[in-house]
Enzyme design. Structure first.
Site, PDB file in Angstrom:
ATOM      1  N   GLU B  61       0.807  -1.223   0.039  1.00 44.31           N
ATOM      2  CA  GLU B  61       0.054  -0.052   0.102  1.00 44.31           C
ATOM      3  C   GLU B  61       0.626   1.296   0.002  1.00 44.31           C
ATOM      4  OE1 GLU B  61      -0.835  -2.426   2.019  1.00 44.31           O
ATOM      5  OE2 GLU B  61      -2.759  -3.229   1.608  1.00 44.31           O
ATOM      6  N   HIS B 130      -9.027  -5.083  10.850  1.00 42.92           N
ATOM      7  CA  HIS B 130      -9.719  -4.957   9.644  1.00 42.92           C
ATOM      8  C   HIS B 130     -11.068  -3.862   9.748  1.00 42.92           C
ATOM      9  CE1 HIS B 130      -6.969  -7.925   8.592  1.00 42.92           C
ATOM     10  NE2 HIS B 130      -7.364  -8.047   7.232  1.00 42.92           N
TER      11      HIS B 130
END
Lengths: 369, 331
Positions: B61, B130
């Site tokens: 990322e 998450h």
């Protein structure tokens, strides 16, 4: 006995007494004027920084000042090779790259003084010079943080079908940042025309290479092997050597759209920043003096040009004086320039607000007071 | 018969239209191309647009978002997908330093027209790592824009605006909403020929005169259910205001509804400490104190990391019943 430096170097390399790499195709056709231009840029960077140091000590410049003194050949040599579609991005030791791409001393000095006339209107400071009109994308303060951006500039060039590349500079300390490794992987995976140049001055701030990086004998750039990327290691004293090595990488980027990781060995004469009071503690005085006396890139280039008969000692003195005068004039310009207005605090945050577009006028963007 | 499509399909339509609108739009993210999207938002786009426009990124990322930021400086308009907005944290330096501050530090010479989009929600039993909802964190940073649509209509109109915007926009969706259907007119039904919703415009999703339920993202859906309960069981007419965009913020719409009902509750699935509701309630207190008949309430997720155990995690998030009950306490 610095005049003999070139001969000694040549003897070491057991070649005839012309500077190594002078015969490389990229160097063989350099005109005298081009060689003198590079000397002028080297000297201008040095005089600019020496002048800025003086004003830093007198308290006119805030924050950090990371001097490039001793490393000038890296920016000057590599940037001298660039064309219209080639781009540059670097870290916070950015004055040399800025002057090499053609930014003016006035705007650069005024930025250090925090003035409205600075290249970033006083908003960026020493670490954050930008000149997109000269393909220069900063000046970035976070170690290694610019490396994905460099890959991105190369991505854009490739996407737009331009035959260009991006030179992305970093220090040897940045090679241990995750973002750098991610950028290397993306560049190799997606065939991006980016050249990562590690300016290896031996120290990540005050920590030597041996104490900060695990690497094979061949050098830091050998890490590229793991990414199936071409790489090279070179000495950074001679503009000829830098130009010869970097040109190969540029050709690879232009012709094959492939990235390269280069390591250029250099040395900073000053501390990590001026605030680095330990500059002579993590390195010995003898080591620093040795590099200043025997490996100074400006001395080396000056003597190369004198031995080639391109300039005389007097020509050099004139170039030096001219650069010193220019730096002093830049400091005067900076001193006389106004500070930014308080009203400018809220400019340059949102493009849409600055341009007074419908999007910039919709909803509240700022929440102070 | 009005057309109904899912939130996911609406987003995809928005992306597809912008790919057609501007050649510089590229979609980059993990599994967005050949895999058709981890949550199928980009399904079919790779097949239609090919390798150049729809690009599968490695799990990297910081690398690919940073790359997108660099590319945007040279005129590319990257739309980066984060499989979860929780993963923004490994790209934090790129998203906070490079995207948000390059314009400022260059004195306005650079701008970064990037969109980073993906789901930012809890409630799906995937544990704390998450389930982050960082809208307040990113909205804290001047230079960034934060958008959080609650239905497909808004998702489509807002993603199109986000892509056309010349500043970095962080677009936070919800996996829980991806399958929800709503009316989204096709372009030939629209006067302008397309659905574009400006950032910074809130929307009254239900009118009422007794209390204002102000929310963003999925909390809007929960608030609408709460308004139904209040109406049916207590004859209280709640107005539901959906911010849609958190920064820029439609302050006027908030003040308008508060001045109409004199009571306000902010509902979000974000955490309470310095959450979006903290900003909004402070703003109401500062600007509409005399219009209030009761203190502003905030309803958030529990001030704890997301619990894995499904029945317990459910209790961490605002429910319609809880909203109705808290609302009643100030009516």
């Amino acid at each position: 006995m610095r005049g003999n430096f070139l001969k000694e170097m040549a003897e070491k390399k057991k070649s005839k007494p012309t500077a190594p790499y002078a015969d490389d195709p990229i160097n063989a056709n350099l005109t005298d004027e081009e060689k003198i231009d590079m000397l002028r840029t080297l000297v201008r960077i040095r005089r600019f920084e020496q002048t800025s140091l003086k004003h830093y000590h007198s308290g006119s410049i805030g924050g950090f000042l990371h001097l490039y003194i001793g490393q000038e050949s890296v920016a000057v040599g590599s940037i001298s090779l660039l064309g219209d579609d080639d781009h540059v991005i670097t870290a916070y030791r950015d004055h040399g790259h800025a002057l090499s791409v053609g930014m003016g001393m006035d705007e650069c000095m005024a930025e250090l003084f925090g003035k409205k006339t600075g290249c970033s209107k006083g908003k960026g400071g020493s670490m954050h010079y930008f000149a997109p009109d000269k393909n220069y994308w900063g000046g970035h303060g976070i170690v290694g943080g610019q490396t994905p951006l460099g890959a991105g500039l190369a991505f854009a060039l490739k996407y737009q079908g331009k035959k260009g590349c991006c030179l992305c500079y970093l220090g040897d300390g940045a090679i241990n940042q995750g973002a750098f490794h991610e950028a290397l992987n993306l560049a190799a995976l997606w065939d991006l025309p980016v050249i990562f140049i590690i300016e290896n001055n031996g120290y990540s701030m005050g920590t030597s290479q041996a104490r900060s990086s695990a690497f094979p004998e061949e050098g830091l750039a050998a890490r590229a092997k793991g990414y199936n990327m071409d790489w090279d290691v070179m000495e950074g004293v001679s503009l000829y050597e830098i130009r010869a090595g970097v040109q190969k990488a540029i050709t690879r980027a232009h012709e094959e759209s492939r990235p390269t990781l280069l390591e250029i060995k250099t040395y900073r004469h000053k501390g990590h920043s001026v605030a680095d009071a330990n500059a002579e503690k993590y390195r010995t005085k003898e080591e620093i003096q040795k590099y200043i006396q025997e490996h100074d890139p400006i001395d080396f280039w000056k003597h190369t040009l004198i031995e080639e008969g391109v300039i005389t000692e007097d020509d050099y003195k004139a170039i030096n004086k001219e650069a010193g005068d220019e730096a002093n004039a830049a400091a005067d310009f900076a001193i006389k320039s106004p500070f930014p207005d308080e009203s400018e605090i809220f400019d340059d945050i949102y493009w849409e607000v600055d341009n007074n577009t419908a999007a910039g006028r919709t909803g509240r963007h700022f929440f102070h007071k | 018969m009005p057309r109904e499509i899912t939130y996911r399909e609406a987003l995809r339509e928005g992306l597809d239209e912008e790919l057609a609108f501007d050649d510089n739009v590229v979609i980059i993210g993990e599994e967005v191309a050949e895999y058709n999207g981890a949550y199928k938002v980009t399904e079919g786009l790779w097949k239609k647009w090919g390798d150049k426009r729809i690009i599968d990124a490695p799990i990297s990322e910081a690398g690919f978002i940073g790359m997108g930021i660099g590319a945007s400086m040279l005129g590319i308009r990257p739309v980066m997908e984060l499989m979860f907005f929780s993963f923004a944290y490994v790209a934090f330096d790129q998203m906070m330093n490079n995207a948000a501050t390059c314009r400022y530090m260059s004195g306005g010479l650079i701008h970064v027209p990037i969109v980073v989009r993906g789901p930012a929600n809890g409630g799906t039993n995937v544990g704390a790592t998450h389930s982050h909802t960082p809208e307040n964190i990113f909205a804290n940073m001047p230079g960034l824009k934060v958008v959080s649509p609650s239905d497909g209509y808004d998702a489509k109109g807002l993603i199109k605006s986000a892509i056309r915007d010349n500043d970095p926009v962080y677009f936070m969706e919800s996996t829980v909403l991806y399958g929800e259907k709503c009316e989204v007119p096709s372009n030939d039904e629209l006067e302008d020929g397309e659905l574009v919703i400006p950032l910074g415009k809130a929307k009254v999703k239900r009118e009422g005169a007794d209390i204002s339920l102000i929310a963003h993202g999925r909390a809007v859906v929960t608030s609408l259910e709460a308004a139904q309960i209040l109406e049916e069981k207590h004859s209280i007419h709640a107005e539901v205001l959906d911010l849609r965009s958190i920064r820029p913020l439609d302050e006027q719409a908030i003040l308008d509804t508060v001045r109409k009902t004199h009571r306000a509750v902010y509902i979000e699935e974000n955490k309470p400490f310095c959450g979006v509701g903290a900003q909004i309630s402070s703003m109401i207190m500062e600007q509409a104190f005399d219009d209030l008949d009761a203190p502003v309430l905030r309803i958030t997720s529990a001030d704890a990391p997301a619990f894995y155990s499904p029945p317990i995690e459910e209790l961490q998030l605002p429910t319609a019943e809880e909203i109705a009950e808290r609302a009643l306490s100030i009516c």
